[in-house]
Design a protein around this motif. Sequence first.
Motif, PDB file in Angstrom:
ATOM      1  N   PRO A  24      42.459  52.973  36.059  1.00  0.00           N
ATOM      2  CA  PRO A  24      43.259  51.888  35.472  1.00  0.00           C
ATOM      3  C   PRO A  24      42.706  51.530  34.090  1.00  0.00           C
ATOM      4  N   LEU A  25      43.557  51.047  33.209  1.00  0.00           N
ATOM      5  CA  LEU A  25      43.155  50.793  31.826  1.00  0.00           C
ATOM      6  C   LEU A  25      41.934  49.885  31.725  1.00  0.00           C
ATOM      7  N   ARG A  37      49.322  46.666  31.354  1.00  0.00           N
ATOM      8  CA  ARG A  37      48.362  45.616  31.718  1.00  0.00           C
ATOM      9  C   ARG A  37      47.036  46.293  32.056  1.00  0.00           C
ATOM     10  N   GLY A  38      46.023  45.476  32.298  1.00  0.00           N
ATOM     11  CA  GLY A  38      44.719  46.022  32.662  1.00  0.00           C
ATOM     12  C   GLY A  38      44.758  46.842  33.925  1.00  0.00           C
ATOM     13  N   SER A  39      45.655  46.471  34.844  1.00  0.00           N
ATOM     14  CA  SER A  39      45.760  47.181  36.130  1.00  0.00           C
ATOM     15  C   SER A  39      46.623  48.439  36.046  1.00  0.00           C
TER      16      SER A  39
END
Length: 445
Positions: free
Chosen positions: A393-394, A418-420
């Motif tokens: 994930p990012l 998004r971060g996820s």
Amino acid sequence: MRIVIAGAGEVGIFLAGLLSKERKDIVVIDTNEDRLHSINEKYDVLTVLGSATSIKILEEAQVKGSYIFIAATHYEHVNIVAASLAKKIGARRTIARVDNLEYIVSKNKRYFKSLGIDTLINPDKLAVDEIVMMIRQSASNEVFEFSKGDLTLFATRLNEKSQVIGKNLTESLKLYNEFEYRAILIVRDEKTFIPRHHDIFQINDIVYAVSSRKGLDSLMKISGQEKVKIDDVMIFGGSKIGELTAKKLEQHFNVKLVEKDKNRCMELSEILDKTLIINADARDTLTLKQENIAKMDVFISVTESSETNIFASILAQRQKVPKTITEVENIDFIEISKDLNIEGIINKKLIAASLITRYLIDADILSIKMLNTANADIIEVIARQGSIITKKPLAELDLPKSFIIGGVIRNNTSFIARGSTFIRPGDICVVLVLSDFIYTIEEFF
């Protein structure tokens, strides 16, 4: 990586300067010794004096085995012949600048392919497409669409009406309890930076954001902008860009075109069907008032002079025209224009360079746009199988601070990153990267 550029005119010099910063092996060909001397003084490039249509000169420029050959002289017949010869001699990819719109029609491109020309560029056509896109998204100062508009790059200057003033990135996202847009870049005074969660928005910030279709209305509201209903358009300048823009817009809007050259006005009257041609100088305030500039929804300034365009747009802004679009070809004037609150800037050299840069990066690039008022680029890139960006994930990847993923297009579905978000092979990512670090894309995608 050797890059050969034919033509030391404005476009050629700009490309040489841009590419030499990346420590590429740049060779410039031109028939004008003074131009070559000037370019040698400014940049670390090799120069060859002579015609790009000479096989001897092309061999001297070491075209054989070059990564890319760019024919950017002022004469399209020279560009076509030079690019064709360069391909036969051994250039891997060839690009030719042309003026004839007939050449870039999709069904006609095959003829040039057979000549060994891989890509044709018409800077005027590219500029007109960008102007039309700006008018479609009238609340934005700079706009670029991805996946036929499913994701849009939206740029605006924050004013006192903006709901995000004094708020940080996290707080601004909570205003409408949705995640349909993402701020990816801020230009503040002389500084360009990618915002982090703690960064606070300020008045006069130029903010670039990626938005889905659903998020555009909310994004305009929080930025203090309103979409202008467009009916009346005034174009200043009967240049090729002015002509092509009028031709595109006259089917949908009431268009006036102001041109000071009487003979050019006569030519335009034969070309344009519904546009009102006015023989006058739009730098004259009295003329603008007589032509009801205060009732215009859009003012487009596209003469051959950057100074004239800037001045005319300032006059239009003083008459409270809601949206101005200004051609500024002098790169040094772009920063000045920004300081003068001149919005909607068009620069043909940046547009052409964006297209060419696409072929210089070792990644599956679909499109690149060099931003007009920021030292950054927006890139549409496909994530390759096994690339670093697809591993985690990012939020768990050790990504550099020089780029940010704004949105993703997956199987014809688009969403804000998004971060996820877990990037999959084959995903099309909309990435904002600071210009000095554009080649970091190769490492991650």
